[in-house]
Design a protein around this motif. Sequence first.
Motif, short mmCIF file in Angstrom:
data_model
loop_
_atom_site.label_atom_id
_atom_site.label_comp_id
_atom_site.label_asym_id
_atom_site.label_seq_id
_atom_site.Cartn_x
_atom_site.Cartn_y
_atom_site.Cartn_z
N VAL A 49 15.02 7.61 -1.25
CA VAL A 49 13.36 7.74 -1.38
C VAL A 49 12.23 8.73 -2.57
N ASP A 50 12.34 8.37 -3.69
CA ASP A 50 12.19 8.68 -4.75
C ASP A 50 10.18 9.11 -5.37
N THR A 54 10.89 11.06 -12.23
CA THR A 54 11.42 11.26 -13.05
C THR A 54 12.38 10.65 -13.92
N SER A 55 12.04 10.87 -15.12
CA SER A 55 13.58 9.66 -16.01
C SER A 55 15.17 10.48 -15.04
N HIS A 56 15.40 11.44 -14.76
CA HIS A 56 15.95 11.91 -13.95
C HIS A 56 16.62 11.61 -12.55
N LEU A 60 19.17 9.00 -10.49
CA LEU A 60 20.19 9.09 -9.39
C LEU A 60 19.77 7.61 -8.67
N GLY A 61 18.72 7.08 -8.22
CA GLY A 61 18.52 5.61 -8.28
C GLY A 61 19.28 5.00 -8.35
N ILE A 62 19.56 4.73 -9.60
CA ILE A 62 20.38 3.02 -9.82
C ILE A 62 21.81 3.64 -8.82
#
Length: 96
Positions: A49-50, A54-56, A60-62
């Motif tokens: 759950v994001d 952010t780009s960071h 991670l989600g990828i």
Amino acid sequence: MRQIAETERRWLDESNLVLFYFEETNPSGLGSAFEMGYAIARGVPVLFVDEKRTSHTEWLGIHCTGTFNTLDAALDAMVEILGLDSSRLGDGERSM
């Protein structure tokens, strides 16, 4: 600190699925990022759950099994992945 890390690794070793909830107000998430990678390397499904977005956190989600904008959406996916009876969980309002 070492005892905490060892305990958390043991929990991850025993897990069938891991859900990470990066609240918008979470100041870092660095420890969770390690735990997320550890679980992924072990082949454990990881739901993320994001709320930070952010780009960071996108990076991670990828790598996760699923990335979600809300905790409810991630919990629905968890119920489905684990094959749980959603009518027996909490308030019974979760549907699949």
